[in-house]
Design a protein around this motif. Structure first.
Motif, PDB file in Angstrom:
ATOM      1  N   ARG A 170       0.825  -1.211   0.000  1.00 41.96           N
ATOM      2  CA  ARG A 170       0.000   0.000   0.000  1.00 41.96           C
ATOM      3  C   ARG A 170       0.861   1.264   0.000  1.00 41.96           C
ATOM      4  O   ARG A 170       0.529   2.253  -0.650  1.00 41.96           O
ATOM      5  CB  ARG A 170      -0.923   0.000   1.226  1.00 41.96           C
ATOM      6  N   HIS A 171       1.974   1.224   0.710  1.00 46.23           N
ATOM      7  CA  HIS A 171       2.853   2.389   0.792  1.00 46.23           C
ATOM      8  C   HIS A 171       3.928   2.391  -0.296  1.00 46.23           C
ATOM      9  O   HIS A 171       4.859   3.202  -0.231  1.00 46.23           O
ATOM     10  CB  HIS A 171       3.509   2.445   2.172  1.00 46.23           C
ATOM     11  N   ARG A 172       3.780   1.497  -1.274  1.00 43.46           N
ATOM     12  CA  ARG A 172       4.721   1.420  -2.406  1.00 43.46           C
ATOM     13  C   ARG A 172       6.156   1.184  -1.930  1.00 43.46           C
ATOM     14  O   ARG A 172       7.120   1.633  -2.558  1.00 43.46           O
ATOM     15  CB  ARG A 172       4.663   2.698  -3.259  1.00 43.46           C
ATOM     16  N   ALA A 173       6.291   0.501  -0.792  1.00 42.43           N
ATOM     17  CA  ALA A 173       7.629   0.213  -0.273  1.00 42.43           C
ATOM     18  C   ALA A 173       8.276  -0.936  -1.024  1.00 42.43           C
ATOM     19  O   ALA A 173       9.503  -1.078  -1.004  1.00 42.43           O
ATOM     20  CB  ALA A 173       7.558  -0.110   1.216  1.00 42.43           C
ATOM     21  N   ILE A 174       7.474  -1.792  -1.657  1.00 37.50           N
ATOM     22  CA  ILE A 174       8.003  -2.905  -2.435  1.00 37.50           C
ATOM     23  C   ILE A 174       7.257  -3.002  -3.756  1.00 37.50           C
ATOM     24  O   ILE A 174       6.085  -2.624  -3.853  1.00 37.50           O
ATOM     25  CB  ILE A 174       7.885  -4.255  -1.688  1.00 37.50           C
ATOM     26  N   SER A 175       7.950  -3.480  -4.743  1.00 40.56           N
ATOM     27  CA  SER A 175       7.317  -3.763  -6.033  1.00 40.56           C
ATOM     28  C   SER A 175       7.141  -5.269  -6.236  1.00 40.56           C
ATOM     29  O   SER A 175       6.262  -5.695  -6.979  1.00 40.56           O
ATOM     30  CB  SER A 175       8.157  -3.180  -7.169  1.00 40.56           C
ATOM     31  N   ASP A 176       7.984  -6.070  -5.557  1.00 39.59           N
ATOM     32  CA  ASP A 176       7.919  -7.526  -5.677  1.00 39.59           C
ATOM     33  C   ASP A 176       8.063  -8.159  -4.293  1.00 39.59           C
ATOM     34  O   ASP A 176       8.847  -7.683  -3.461  1.00 39.59           O
ATOM     35  CB  ASP A 176       9.027  -8.062  -6.590  1.00 39.59           C
ATOM     36  N   ALA A 177       7.315  -9.230  -4.079  1.00 42.81           N
ATOM     37  CA  ALA A 177       7.384  -9.966  -2.821  1.00 42.81           C
ATOM     38  C   ALA A 177       7.609 -11.439  -3.122  1.00 42.81           C
ATOM     39  O   ALA A 177       6.858 -12.042  -3.889  1.00 42.81           O
ATOM     40  CB  ALA A 177       6.095  -9.790  -2.022  1.00 42.81           C
ATOM     41  N   ALA A 178       8.659 -12.003  -2.521  1.00 41.31           N
ATOM     42  CA  ALA A 178       8.907 -13.446  -2.616  1.00 41.31           C
ATOM     43  C   ALA A 178       8.347 -14.079  -1.349  1.00 41.31           C
ATOM     44  O   ALA A 178       8.806 -13.783  -0.245  1.00 41.31           O
ATOM     45  CB  ALA A 178      10.394 -13.727  -2.754  1.00 41.31           C
ATOM     46  N   LEU A 179       7.358 -14.929  -1.498  1.00 41.01           N
ATOM     47  CA  LEU A 179       6.661 -15.536  -0.367  1.00 41.01           C
ATOM     48  C   LEU A 179       7.029 -17.010  -0.283  1.00 41.01           C
ATOM     49  O   LEU A 179       6.730 -17.790  -1.189  1.00 41.01           O
ATOM     50  CB  LEU A 179       5.152 -15.365  -0.541  1.00 41.01           C
ATOM     51  N   VAL A 180       7.683 -17.395   0.828  1.00 41.33           N
ATOM     52  CA  VAL A 180       8.066 -18.789   1.044  1.00 41.33           C
ATOM     53  C   VAL A 180       7.055 -19.392   2.015  1.00 41.33           C
ATOM     54  O   VAL A 180       7.099 -19.139   3.220  1.00 41.33           O
ATOM     55  CB  VAL A 180       9.489 -18.907   1.611  1.00 41.33           C
ATOM     56  N   GLY A 181       6.127 -20.159   1.494  1.00 41.05           N
ATOM     57  CA  GLY A 181       5.073 -20.734   2.328  1.00 41.05           C
ATOM     58  C   GLY A 181       4.163 -21.595   1.485  1.00 41.05           C
ATOM     59  O   GLY A 181       4.375 -21.763   0.284  1.00 41.05           O
ATOM     60  N   GLY A 182       3.120 -22.123   2.118  1.00 43.52           N
ATOM     61  CA  GLY A 182       2.231 -22.994   1.363  1.00 43.52           C
ATOM     62  C   GLY A 182       0.809 -23.029   1.862  1.00 43.52           C
ATOM     63  O   GLY A 182      -0.041 -23.693   1.263  1.00 43.52           O
ATOM     64  N   ASP A 183       0.494 -22.301   2.936  1.00 41.77           N
ATOM     65  CA  ASP A 183      -0.823 -22.364   3.561  1.00 41.77           C
ATOM     66  C   ASP A 183      -1.859 -21.628   2.719  1.00 41.77           C
ATOM     67  O   ASP A 183      -1.602 -20.521   2.221  1.00 41.77           O
ATOM     68  CB  ASP A 183      -0.756 -21.743   4.961  1.00 41.77           C
ATOM     69  N   GLU A 184      -3.038 -22.223   2.581  1.00 43.09           N
ATOM     70  CA  GLU A 184      -4.110 -21.592   1.813  1.00 43.09           C
ATOM     71  C   GLU A 184      -4.547 -20.270   2.436  1.00 43.09           C
ATOM     72  O   GLU A 184      -5.046 -19.378   1.735  1.00 43.09           O
ATOM     73  CB  GLU A 184      -5.308 -22.532   1.702  1.00 43.09           C
ATOM     74  N   ASP A 185      -4.362 -20.114   3.746  1.00 43.01           N
ATOM     75  CA  ASP A 185      -4.739 -18.866   4.409  1.00 43.01           C
ATOM     76  C   ASP A 185      -3.936 -17.680   3.902  1.00 43.01           C
ATOM     77  O   ASP A 185      -4.301 -16.527   4.157  1.00 43.01           O
ATOM     78  CB  ASP A 185      -4.549 -18.997   5.924  1.00 43.01           C
ATOM     79  N   LEU A 186      -2.843 -17.932   3.189  1.00 38.99           N
ATOM     80  CA  LEU A 186      -2.025 -16.844   2.651  1.00 38.99           C
ATOM     81  C   LEU A 186      -2.621 -16.236   1.381  1.00 38.99           C
ATOM     82  O   LEU A 186      -2.123 -15.221   0.896  1.00 38.99           O
ATOM     83  CB  LEU A 186      -0.612 -17.344   2.361  1.00 38.99           C
ATOM     84  N   VAL A 187      -3.669 -16.844   0.846  1.00 40.26           N
ATOM     85  CA  VAL A 187      -4.292 -16.320  -0.374  1.00 40.26           C
ATOM     86  C   VAL A 187      -4.756 -14.882  -0.173  1.00 40.26           C
ATOM     87  O   VAL A 187      -4.560 -14.023  -1.031  1.00 40.26           O
ATOM     88  CB  VAL A 187      -5.477 -17.212  -0.809  1.00 40.26           C
ATOM     89  N   SER A 188      -5.364 -14.599   0.961  1.00 40.02           N
ATOM     90  CA  SER A 188      -5.844 -13.240   1.212  1.00 40.02           C
ATOM     91  C   SER A 188      -4.697 -12.243   1.284  1.00 40.02           C
ATOM     92  O   SER A 188      -4.831 -11.088   0.867  1.00 40.02           O
ATOM     93  CB  SER A 188      -6.659 -13.193   2.513  1.00 40.02           C
ATOM     94  N   ALA A 189      -3.544 -12.677   1.801  1.00 38.06           N
ATOM     95  CA  ALA A 189      -2.370 -11.799   1.844  1.00 38.06           C
ATOM     96  C   ALA A 189      -1.885 -11.475   0.439  1.00 38.06           C
ATOM     97  O   ALA A 189      -1.525 -10.336   0.129  1.00 38.06           O
ATOM     98  CB  ALA A 189      -1.256 -12.463   2.652  1.00 38.06           C
ATOM     99  N   GLU A 209       6.601 -36.027  -1.109  1.00 35.97           N
ATOM    100  CA  GLU A 209       5.592 -36.736  -1.889  1.00 35.97           C
ATOM    101  C   GLU A 209       4.351 -35.857  -1.951  1.00 35.97           C
ATOM    102  O   GLU A 209       4.081 -35.066  -1.049  1.00 35.97           O
ATOM    103  CB  GLU A 209       5.266 -38.084  -1.270  1.00 35.97           C
ATOM    104  N   GLY A 210       3.609 -35.961  -3.046  1.00 36.31           N
ATOM    105  CA  GLY A 210       2.413 -35.143  -3.190  1.00 36.31           C
ATOM    106  C   GLY A 210       2.744 -33.680  -3.366  1.00 36.31           C
ATOM    107  O   GLY A 210       3.657 -33.308  -4.088  1.00 36.31           O
ATOM    108  N   ARG A 211       2.009 -32.813  -2.661  1.00 38.98           N
ATOM    109  CA  ARG A 211       2.168 -31.364  -2.778  1.00 38.98           C
ATOM    110  C   ARG A 211       2.124 -30.749  -1.391  1.00 38.98           C
ATOM    111  O   ARG A 211       1.347 -31.171  -0.541  1.00 38.98           O
ATOM    112  CB  ARG A 211       1.048 -30.806  -3.658  1.00 38.98           C
ATOM    113  N   ASN A 212       2.975 -29.764  -1.133  1.00 38.06           N
ATOM    114  CA  ASN A 212       2.982 -29.125   0.181  1.00 38.06           C
ATOM    115  C   ASN A 212       2.586 -27.653   0.120  1.00 38.06           C
ATOM    116  O   ASN A 212       2.850 -26.894   1.064  1.00 38.06           O
ATOM    117  CB  ASN A 212       4.357 -29.288   0.854  1.00 38.06           C
ATOM    118  N   GLN A 213       1.964 -27.239  -0.975  1.00 36.78           N
ATOM    119  CA  GLN A 213       1.431 -25.886  -1.117  1.00 36.78           C
ATOM    120  C   GLN A 213       0.000 -25.963  -1.641  1.00 36.78           C
ATOM    121  O   GLN A 213      -0.298 -26.769  -2.533  1.00 36.78           O
ATOM    122  CB  GLN A 213       2.295 -25.046  -2.073  1.00 36.78           C
ATOM    123  N   ALA A 214      -0.866 -25.129  -1.100  1.00 38.98           N
ATOM    124  CA  ALA A 214      -2.276 -25.167  -1.471  1.00 38.98           C
ATOM    125  C   ALA A 214      -2.468 -24.749  -2.930  1.00 38.98           C
ATOM    126  O   ALA A 214      -1.816 -23.812  -3.409  1.00 38.98           O
ATOM    127  CB  ALA A 214      -3.076 -24.235  -0.557  1.00 38.98           C
TER     128      ALA A 214
END
Length: 329
Positions: A170-189, A209-214
């Motif tokens: 919102r404050h234009r402090a970043i243009s790109d964000a690298a997000l290391v995670g996998g929880d579906e709750d991060l979708v809103s972020a 095995e399988g997938r560890n990110q939503a």
């Protein structure tokens, strides 16, 4: 003078005097020219200011930040490298891994500068552990703590990530964000940051095995990247299995084990506080599974003896633990 002479005099016609033009027309024309000249000057000045602003923007590099869900990293990297998600079974070189993430971002965002790395983890009462303190002291790293419940599950971490992502975008402090995670709750972020124009790039660790990110998270981000086994292996080390060289000797006495239980209780209380103790007391004399397991592992370390198969000693251990806690309540 006769009528002929009177009519012969030339009459002033409408063609000789222009109609609709005021007597002061020359003055109005000069005023209009002056206003047009002033307007041209203002437009020229505005264009000059815009050119300066664009030049400054062109000189300002874009900025990126890295957001790391430490719970995801421990679980995914631990399972991939050592075959277990249990943090007690392996050591994670957080400093080395963070530096590797920074190097990777420097390659991907070649024309961008790093704002900082955000490291999100859980802790009892949000009090830093020694490991988290060491991470917090690293340059360009900010540790943000959620809570841990009785089952050692993180609480509040996803909301911290959303708050930071949204605020920085919102404050234009970043243009790109690298997000290391996998929880579906991060979708809103992700959605919140993208709403302010930031691009969000999802980084993950190869699943054993399988997938560890939503899937919903994978669909929402601007790009994806997966770190494989060879990338993770240098930063994850399995802890050696404890061996008890004095197993042939008689087992420790109940009093000795009870004393060790009290020692562990004193440390437990100092780290977690009286609020956590109040949550634990209603279950006495039983302990939640994770607490009981931690108690056993720490006691075996202090005694250099295994208590597996010694039910009476394990009861003595719990007795000492509870005895100390109750005297402090």
């Amino acid at each position: 003078m006769n009528d002929a002479e009177t009519t012969a005099a030339p009459a002033e016609t409408s063609a000789d005097v222009p109609t609709g033009v005021p007597i002061d027309a020359p003055a109005d024309a000069h005023a209009l020219d002056a206003r047009l000249s002033a307007l041209d000057a203002r437009v020229e000045r505005t264009n000059e200011l815009l050119q300066r602003m664009l030049a400054e923007v062109a000189k300002t590099p874009s900025t990126h930040a890295i957001f790391v869900d430490a719970g995801y990293v421990h679980a995914a990297a631990g399972l991939l490298v050592t075959g277990t998600e249990d943090r007690r079974s392996f050591d994670l070189d957080a400093e080395g891994l963070i530096e590797a993430f920074i190097d990777k971002a420097r390659t991907i965002f070649a024309d961008s500068r790093l704002l900082r790395v955000y490291w999100y983890d859980g802790a009892r009462r949000r009090i830093h552990t020694p490991e988290q303190q060491a991470i917090a002291e690293l340059p360009d790293v900010k540790v943000r703590l959620g809570n841990l419940n009785a089952n050692n599950q993180q609480k509040g971490v996803d909301s911290l990530i959303r708050t930071d992502l949204e605020s920085l975008a919102r404050h234009r402090a970043i243009s790109d964000a690298a997000l290391v995670g996998g929880d579906e709750d991060l979708v809103s972020a992700v959605e919140a940051a993208q709403g302010y124009g930031a691009r969000v790039h999802l980084w993950g660790i190869e699943a054993a095995e399988g997938r560890n990110q939503a899937e919903a998270l994978l669909w929402e981000v601007d790009s994806q990247r997966t770190f494989e086994l060879d990338f993770c292996r240098p930063y994850v080390t399995r802890r050696p299995v404890t061996t008890y060289e004095n197993e042939g000797e008689p087992p420790p006495s109940r009093e000795e084990v009870r004393f060790v239980g009290a020692q562990i209780a004193a440390t437990w209380l100092a780290e977690r506080g009286r609020d956590r103790l109040a949550e634990l007391l209603p279950g006495a004399p039983y302990l939640p599974g994770p607490v009981d397991q931690d108690l056993l592992v720490e006691a075996e370390r202090l005694l250099s003896r295994s208590l597996r198969g010694h039910a009476s000693l394990r009861r003595a251990l719990r007795d000492g633990f509870w005895q100390h806690l109750k005297t402090q309540y």
